[in-house]
Design an enzyme around this catalytic site. Structure first.
Site, mmCIF file in Angstrom:
data_model
loop_
_atom_site.group_PDB
_atom_site.id
_atom_site.type_symbol
_atom_site.label_atom_id
_atom_site.label_comp_id
_atom_site.label_asym_id
_atom_site.label_seq_id
_atom_site.Cartn_x
_atom_site.Cartn_y
_atom_site.Cartn_z
ATOM 1 N N GLU A 317 41.169 114.485 75.196
ATOM 2 C CA GLU A 317 40.051 113.687 75.723
ATOM 3 C C GLU A 317 39.902 112.372 74.968
ATOM 4 O O GLU A 317 39.589 111.336 75.563
ATOM 5 C CB GLU A 317 38.747 114.493 75.699
ATOM 6 N N TYR A 402 50.087 115.907 84.750
ATOM 7 C CA TYR A 402 49.931 116.104 83.308
ATOM 8 C C TYR A 402 51.281 116.215 82.603
ATOM 9 O O TYR A 402 51.649 115.375 81.777
ATOM 10 C CB TYR A 402 49.138 117.394 83.031
HETATM 11 N N1 BES Z 1 39.903 114.285 83.276
HETATM 12 C C1 BES Z 1 40.299 115.644 83.126
HETATM 13 C C2 BES Z 1 39.426 116.608 83.881
HETATM 14 C C3 BES Z 1 39.350 116.367 85.371
HETATM 15 C C4 BES Z 1 40.449 115.955 86.099
HETATM 16 C C5 BES Z 1 38.171 116.593 86.037
HETATM 17 C C6 BES Z 1 40.340 115.732 87.476
HETATM 18 C C7 BES Z 1 38.059 116.382 87.406
HETATM 19 C C8 BES Z 1 39.152 115.940 88.126
HETATM 20 C C9 BES Z 1 40.346 116.051 81.656
HETATM 21 O O1 BES Z 1 40.757 115.030 80.800
HETATM 22 C C10 BES Z 1 41.381 117.115 81.536
HETATM 23 O O2 BES Z 1 42.513 116.836 81.804
HETATM 24 N N2 BES Z 1 40.981 118.316 81.153
HETATM 25 C C11 BES Z 1 41.891 119.403 80.923
HETATM 26 C C12 BES Z 1 42.185 119.433 79.459
HETATM 27 C C13 BES Z 1 43.530 119.796 79.048
HETATM 28 C C14 BES Z 1 44.665 119.216 79.794
HETATM 29 C C15 BES Z 1 43.696 119.571 77.542
HETATM 30 C C16 BES Z 1 41.209 120.682 81.346
HETATM 31 O O3 BES Z 1 40.001 120.655 81.584
HETATM 32 O O4 BES Z 1 41.852 121.709 81.426
HETATM 33 ZN ZN ZN Z 2 42.795 114.566 80.961
#
Ligand code: BES
Ligand code: ZN
Length: 623
Positions: A317, A402
């Site tokens: 984050e 990702y």
């Molecule tokens: N920005 C994302 C969460 C998100 C993405 C919310 C798309 C809504 C729509 C956040 O940075 C994220 O990627 N969270 C991951 C964390 C992990 C990859 C370390 C999660 O929540 O699993």
């Molecule tokens: Zn993210």
């Protein structure tokens, strides 16, 4: 005009596909997920006045939008996005002082996009004021009863705007192409604290009347608010953590390296541009692991493992402060620009703070996870620049943006060397700072600043294939970690009956090794061997959410009943979509499992966030 005309032709053949052909730029910047028309009238700044009414579960709002005409066509109306709100009035003003009511049109309701809100305005109007109330099922809001919090004493409200839910609590241009600065005045019950993705003063007293300012222009999906019984713990000079009283000390101990992470990131990618960096530990129903709300990351309490083993989430984050918040995806098809870069940065920070072995292990787990998921994805969902026409941005939420995105940058690192890639990334963040860009704009910049001048390396970079083709190129990086390879061997020996559980060399296994061990077990493992593992290592009682999740998933796959009570517990005590989705999907594969899933869901559903509810409704066929 596209840079190919200016650059050396041999690096250019890569970009002659339809994606970035001349005239395609405009088309690439189109956002299928917003009604807004920033190419004609653009919102630049937002002033929010919000009354948080817990008893009605409504936010009563007034928003003043400062607008600018961006085209010569003065007949163009202002077009906003809204979903499910009650719009009470729209007023216009030329000087920001005197307002008068003006008519507005609400477009037809689309279940995903909501409605357009169109206001025809005289050319000179610069401010529009809207009075509204949020609707009963505003997707961005979760209203928690005291029982749903850690301390069980006070209610809690939080927002989750990404990807296209800001429009459910603020009428605005809800497209990541549109960046705004904002201020807010938020009224809450006196004994609760409000925090936003903006200036938060750690010394703030509880008054029930809070003011915020976000001076840097951000996309709407980063506007965020949380209201609850929250306390602050200092970590470093500009870092700290907010949490409910019961969790605050535990969180501060888990996150002691936060300041160090910020320093590591700055050393790699240039100054942190957002003033403070704090983390807010959310109630357990938070649907994500984390959300990069600027200055104030929202984090799931499921990352509090007690041994810092899941802090890569903070590195993730935090990295968004460069990739995502400073340079944002222009449309949700460019989402990989946010997440792929961020996962790459995350691992670089982990390497700098916790060492190469840990970063490599996480990278290896990442690639394995991507391979497993990609095996079940249609080809069209395996590309970085994903086509989301007629779909929701949530459909793009797979490991592809990702992990494939991160592998692409790792591949560029392999071709060009770390030093050059680091310099390139630093330049990229500076060049596009506070802008929202498309994949094609990135590709053009990449061409101009890294690729051109060396045809041999440019060919090895395979940019076109990485960005626009499914699967992984044959020479994609394959990160390995000796520690994981060792447990993989152990898993195979155990499965083949060559060693007993009690003889496994688990003494110093990290949670990452445990995860890999569990993932490496074969599908035909018997229930007796599951029991043997559980007897030896009490996996059903694991306090590490990731390890527990893997174990519960295996338990469902193998019908290992002793774990079912814990499974039910896990599915009711936290609401992370990433954990819920695979577990429910696995359960509904058998008729008995489906019964169990429904029995659990009947109780758990009211505790889940609207986003998780949508996901699980679809899986169990909820009506
Ligand atoms: N920005 C994302 C969460 C998100 C993405 C919310 C798309 C809504 C729509 C956040 O940075 C994220 O990627 N969270 C991951 C964390 C992990 C990859 C370390 C999660 O929540 O699993
Ligand atoms: Zn993210």
């Amino acid at each position: 005009m596209h840079s190919c005309a200016r650059t050396i032709p041999f690096a250019c053949f890569l970009f002659l596909g339809t994606h970035v052909a001349q005239g395609a730029d405009e088309e690439a910047r189109r956002d299928f997920h917003s009604y807004a028309n920033p190419e004609h009238v653009r919102v630049r700044h937002i002033d929010l006045y919000l009354d948080v009414l817990f008893d009605k579960q409504v936010i009563q709002g007034e928003v003043v939008l400062a607008i600018e005409r961006t085209s010569a066509d003065a007949k163009q109306p202002l077009v906003l996005d809204t979903r499910g709100q009650n719009i009470e009035s729209v007023e216009e003003s030329q000087d920001g002082q005197e307002y008068k009511k003006t008519p507005f049109d609400l477009g037809k309701v689309d279940p995903v996009l909501g409605q357009s809100l169109t206001v025809r305005l005289p050319e000179k109007v610069r401010s529009v004021r809207i009075k509204y109330k949020t609707g009963p099922r505003a997707a961005a809001l979760q209203w928690l009863t005291p029982a749903q919090t850690a301390d069980k004493k006070y209610p809690f409200l939080f927002t989750q705007s990404q990807a296209i839910d800001a429009r459910s609590w603020i009428p605005l241009q809800d497209s990541p192409r549109v960046r705004v600065t904002y201020t807010a005045r938020v009224r809450t019950p006196k004994d609760l604290l409000a925090l936003m993705s903006a200036s938060n003063d750690p010394a703030q007293k509880r008054t029930g009347d809070y003011r915020f300012e976000m001076k840097q222009a951000i996309p709407s999906y980063l506007i965020a608010l949380a209201v609850g019984d929250l306390e602050f713990r200092k970590i470093g000079p500009r870092t700290g953590v907010y949490a409910e009283p019961k969790v605050a000390d535990r969180a501060a101990k888990e996150f002691t390296e936060l300041e160090e992470m910020v320093r590591a990131a700055e050393k790699l990618y240039g100054p942190y541009r957002w003033d403070r960096y704090d983390v807010l530990v959310m109630p357990p129903s938070f649907p994500f692991g984390g959300m990069e709300n600027p200055r104030l990351t929202f984090a799931s309490p499921t990352v509090l493992a007690g041994d810092k083993s899941l802090v890569s989430l903070l590195a993730h984050e935090l990295s968004h402060s460069w990739s995502g918040n400073l340079v944002s995806n222009a449309t949700w098809s460019d989402f990989w620009l946010n997440e792929g870069f961020t996962v790459y940065l995350e691992r670089r920070i982990m390497e700098a703070v916790y060492g190469k072995a840990r970063a490599d292990a996480e990278a290896m787990l990442g690639r394995r996870s991507l391979e497993r998921e990609m095996a079940d994805l249609p080809k069209s969902d395996q590309v970085l620049h994903i086509d989301l026409k007629g779909r929701t941005p949530v459909d793009g939420l797979t490991d592809v943006p990702y992990e494939k995105g991160a592998l692409f940058l790792r591949h560029l690192e392999a071709v060009y060397g770390r030093e050059r890639l680091d310099a390139f990334l630093k330049g990229y963040f500076n060049h596009f700072a506070f802008k929202s860009i498309t994949t094609a704009e990135f590709a053009e910049y990449l061409n101009d600043h890294l690729l051109k001048g060396d045809a041999e390396k440019a060919a090895r970079a395979k940019v076109e294939e990485w960005l626009y083709k499914p699967g992984l190129p044959s020479d994609a990086p394959n990160p390995t970690a000796a520690a994981l390879e060792r447990v993989q061997a152990s898993a195979h020996e155990f499965a083949a009956g060559k060693v007993k559980a009690t003889d496994l060399p688990v003494k110093d296994w990290t949670p990452q090794q445990w995860l890999h061990f569990l993932i490496s077990l074969p599908a035909d493992l018997t229930k007796d061997r599951m029991r043997e593992l559980d007897d030896a290592f009490a996996l059903t009682k694991s306090g590490n959410s990731e390890v527990l999740f893997q174990w519960l998933l295996l338990s469902v796959q193998h019908g290992f009943e002793p774990a079912y009570p814990r499974l039910e517990g896990f599915l009711t005590e936290q609401g992370r979509r990433k954990f819920l989705k695979p577990l429910y999907e696995e359960m509904v594969k058998t008729p008995a499992g489906k019964e169990r899933a429904l029995a659990i869901y009947r109780k758990a559903r009211v505790t889940y966030h609207p986003l998780s509810v949508d996901t699980v409704d679809a899986i169990v066929g909820w009506k």
